[in-house]
Design a protein around this motif. Structure first.
Motif, PDB file in Angstrom:
ATOM      1  N   CYS A  18       0.837  -1.208   0.000  1.00 53.24           N
ATOM      2  CA  CYS A  18       0.000   0.000   0.000  1.00 53.24           C
ATOM      3  C   CYS A  18       0.867   1.252   0.000  1.00 53.24           C
ATOM      4  N   LEU A  19       1.911   1.230   0.826  1.00 51.86           N
ATOM      5  CA  LEU A  19       2.831   2.367   0.899  1.00 51.86           C
ATOM      6  C   LEU A  19       3.558   2.558  -0.427  1.00 51.86           C
ATOM      7  N   GLY A  20       4.035   1.464  -1.015  1.00 52.38           N
ATOM      8  CA  GLY A  20       4.753   1.554  -2.283  1.00 52.38           C
ATOM      9  C   GLY A  20       3.903   2.135  -3.396  1.00 52.38           C
ATOM     10  N   VAL A  21       2.631   1.715  -3.468  1.00 50.83           N
ATOM     11  CA  VAL A  21       1.721   2.240  -4.494  1.00 50.83           C
ATOM     12  C   VAL A  21       1.486   3.734  -4.295  1.00 50.83           C
ATOM     13  N   ALA A  22       1.287   4.145  -3.050  1.00 49.63           N
ATOM     14  CA  ALA A  22       1.061   5.556  -2.757  1.00 49.63           C
ATOM     15  C   ALA A  22       2.277   6.395  -3.142  1.00 49.63           C
ATOM     16  N   LEU A  23       3.478   5.912  -2.799  1.00 50.06           N
ATOM     17  CA  LEU A  23       4.703   6.645  -3.127  1.00 50.06           C
ATOM     18  C   LEU A  23       4.891   6.757  -4.636  1.00 50.06           C
ATOM     19  N   PHE A  24       4.573   5.697  -5.365  1.00 48.56           N
ATOM     20  CA  PHE A  24       4.696   5.738  -6.824  1.00 48.56           C
ATOM     21  C   PHE A  24       3.750   6.778  -7.425  1.00 48.56           C
ATOM     22  N   LEU A 243       7.959  -2.174  -2.985  1.00 51.30           N
ATOM     23  CA  LEU A 243       7.243  -3.161  -3.777  1.00 51.30           C
ATOM     24  C   LEU A 243       8.059  -4.432  -3.969  1.00 51.30           C
ATOM     25  N   ALA A 244       9.370  -4.292  -4.175  1.00 51.16           N
ATOM     26  CA  ALA A 244      10.218  -5.474  -4.306  1.00 51.16           C
ATOM     27  C   ALA A 244      10.189  -6.288  -3.015  1.00 51.16           C
ATOM     28  N   TRP A 245      10.241  -5.594  -1.874  1.00 49.22           N
ATOM     29  CA  TRP A 245      10.191  -6.282  -0.582  1.00 49.22           C
ATOM     30  C   TRP A 245       8.865  -7.018  -0.412  1.00 49.22           C
ATOM     31  N   ALA A 246       7.757  -6.341  -0.736  1.00 50.73           N
ATOM     32  CA  ALA A 246       6.437  -6.935  -0.551  1.00 50.73           C
ATOM     33  C   ALA A 246       6.218  -8.135  -1.466  1.00 50.73           C
ATOM     34  N   TYR A 247       6.607  -8.001  -2.747  1.00 54.68           N
ATOM     35  CA  TYR A 247       6.343  -9.074  -3.705  1.00 54.68           C
ATOM     36  C   TYR A 247       7.290 -10.255  -3.559  1.00 54.68           C
ATOM     37  N   ALA A 248       8.356 -10.089  -2.788  1.00 52.50           N
ATOM     38  CA  ALA A 248       9.218 -11.227  -2.466  1.00 52.50           C
ATOM     39  C   ALA A 248       8.654 -12.033  -1.306  1.00 52.50           C
ATOM     40  N   ARG A 249       7.645 -11.492  -0.604  1.00 50.08           N
ATOM     41  CA  ARG A 249       7.148 -12.119   0.613  1.00 50.08           C
ATOM     42  C   ARG A 249       5.663 -12.455   0.592  1.00 50.08           C
ATOM     43  N   ALA A 250       4.964 -12.119  -0.471  1.00 50.01           N
ATOM     44  CA  ALA A 250       3.546 -12.456  -0.575  1.00 50.01           C
ATOM     45  C   ALA A 250       3.209 -12.751  -2.032  1.00 50.01           C
ATOM     46  N   GLU A 251       2.205 -13.598  -2.237  1.00 50.81           N
ATOM     47  CA  GLU A 251       1.799 -13.943  -3.589  1.00 50.81           C
ATOM     48  C   GLU A 251       1.233 -12.719  -4.302  1.00 50.81           C
ATOM     49  N   GLU A 308       2.671  -2.579 -11.379  1.00 48.77           N
ATOM     50  CA  GLU A 308       3.376  -1.511 -10.699  1.00 48.77           C
ATOM     51  C   GLU A 308       2.727  -0.187 -11.076  1.00 48.77           C
ATOM     52  N   ALA A 309       2.222   0.571 -10.083  1.00 49.74           N
ATOM     53  CA  ALA A 309       1.531   1.793 -10.384  1.00 49.74           C
ATOM     54  C   ALA A 309       2.454   2.806 -11.026  1.00 49.74           C
TER      55      ALA A 309
END
Length: 312
Positions: A18-24, A243-251, A308-309
């Motif tokens: 959520c944070l990554g999308v907002a920052l993008f 986003l890289a961190w999140a997508y390495a840890r969740a489907e 990726e937003a």
């Protein structure tokens, strides 16, 4: 070795996504303002310079490992794809409202279905084809808003650039999850900026050597523009890392709905920063595209790709 998906509670990568999308989304607004101020090429070039320096510093301070040749090839390929994708997308948002451009870019996951079939040999089912038709109708509705009244050719060219960017975006989706599983978030963000810097530098040199095809020269921004340069670089690096961190840890299939929140952020930022109005055709078209993406995601047995937003 990167952490396994099962070791981290889903709430944490969800929040980071959520944070990554907002920052993008905020970065997209910063890049639009910067491109209008100093030109697209200089906005992309100087953001890549600052992002590369930031990434190098973090790589050294955190003592990050340097990639193997196989991983570096993946960094290089994705960097080249993102450089072209970002150039098209940011050229487009200079001519379109942010929310409209983001809505059109949501077609990328549907394009990725067919790229996956072409590149990975995956089968595209009937439900996925139906989802694609929903998405295309959504695109047509958004474009119909552009064709009412005055025929705005510049805005239509911007919409075409977003759709071309979405094709590259779809290829980027194929690469994203694999890259996140093979490299640390800081490494992913650093090499993406570094490869993009190399692409823009080589483009400037090539154009300078061939008379009559254009003028791409890095120009030192005015002092007032450096704040936007630094902000855009920081936001791009931070969002890529998150986003890289999140997508390495969740489907991806569990995180993908979060990505569509970019439309809300884009509408807010467009209104606050550029006094852009949100039209009914944009909202309706975006809703159909998102519906198509979610139908397609549920139809596939394998996990859907990452959206990726924005254009990085």
């Amino acid at each position: 070795m990167l952490p396994e998906t099962s070791r981290v509670p889903f709430a944490l990568p969800f929040a980071v996504c959520c944070l990554g999308v907002a920052l993008f989304s905020v970065m997209d607004a910063a890049m639009k303002g910067l491109s209008l101020s100093i030109g697209l090429f200089n906005a992309l070039f100087w953001r890549a310079v600052v992002g590369s320096l930031l990434g190098l510093a973090l790589m050294l301070v955190l003592r990050q490992r340097w990639p193997t040749l196989a991983v570096f090839r993946l960094h290089l390929l994705r960097g080249l794809v993102v450089a072209a994708m970002a150039s098209l997308f940011f050229w487009a948002i200079m001519r379109l409202p942010l929310a409209e451009a983001i809505a059109l870019s949501f077609i990328a996951p549907l394009i990725a279905l067919y790229l996956a079939a072409l590149l990975l040999g995956e089968k595209v089912g009937r439900q996925a084809i139906g989802a694609s038709l929903l998405g295309l109708i959504g695109v047509a509705i958004i474009l119909s808003g552009r064709m009412r009244g005055t025929y705005d050719i510049d805005a239509l060219l911007g919409a075409l650039a977003v759709l071309l960017s979405a094709v590259l975006f779809a290829w980027n989706l194929i690469l994203q999850r694999r890259q996140a599983q093979m490299a640390s978030p800081v490494e992913v963000a650093f090499f993406q900026h570094l490869v993009m810097l190399g692409v823009f530098t080589m483009s400037a040199v090539t154009v300078a050597l061939i008379p009559g095809i254009g003028d791409l020269r890095p120009v030192i921004p005015r002092p007032s523009a450096w704040l936007l340069v630094a902000l855009a670089a920081f936001l791009a690096f931070a969002s890529l890392t998150a986003l890289a961190w999140a997508y390495a840890r969740a489907e991806a299939q569990r995180l993908i709905p979060v990505e569509y929140s970019a439309f809300v952020w884009a509408a807010i930022m467009g209104w606050l920063a550029f006094d852009e109005e949100l039209t009914l055709t944009t909202v309706a078209g975006a809703a159909l595209i998102v519906a198509g993406c979610l139908v397609a995601a549920r139809a596939r047995p394998a996990e859907p790709p990452h959206v990726e937003a924005g254009a990085l």
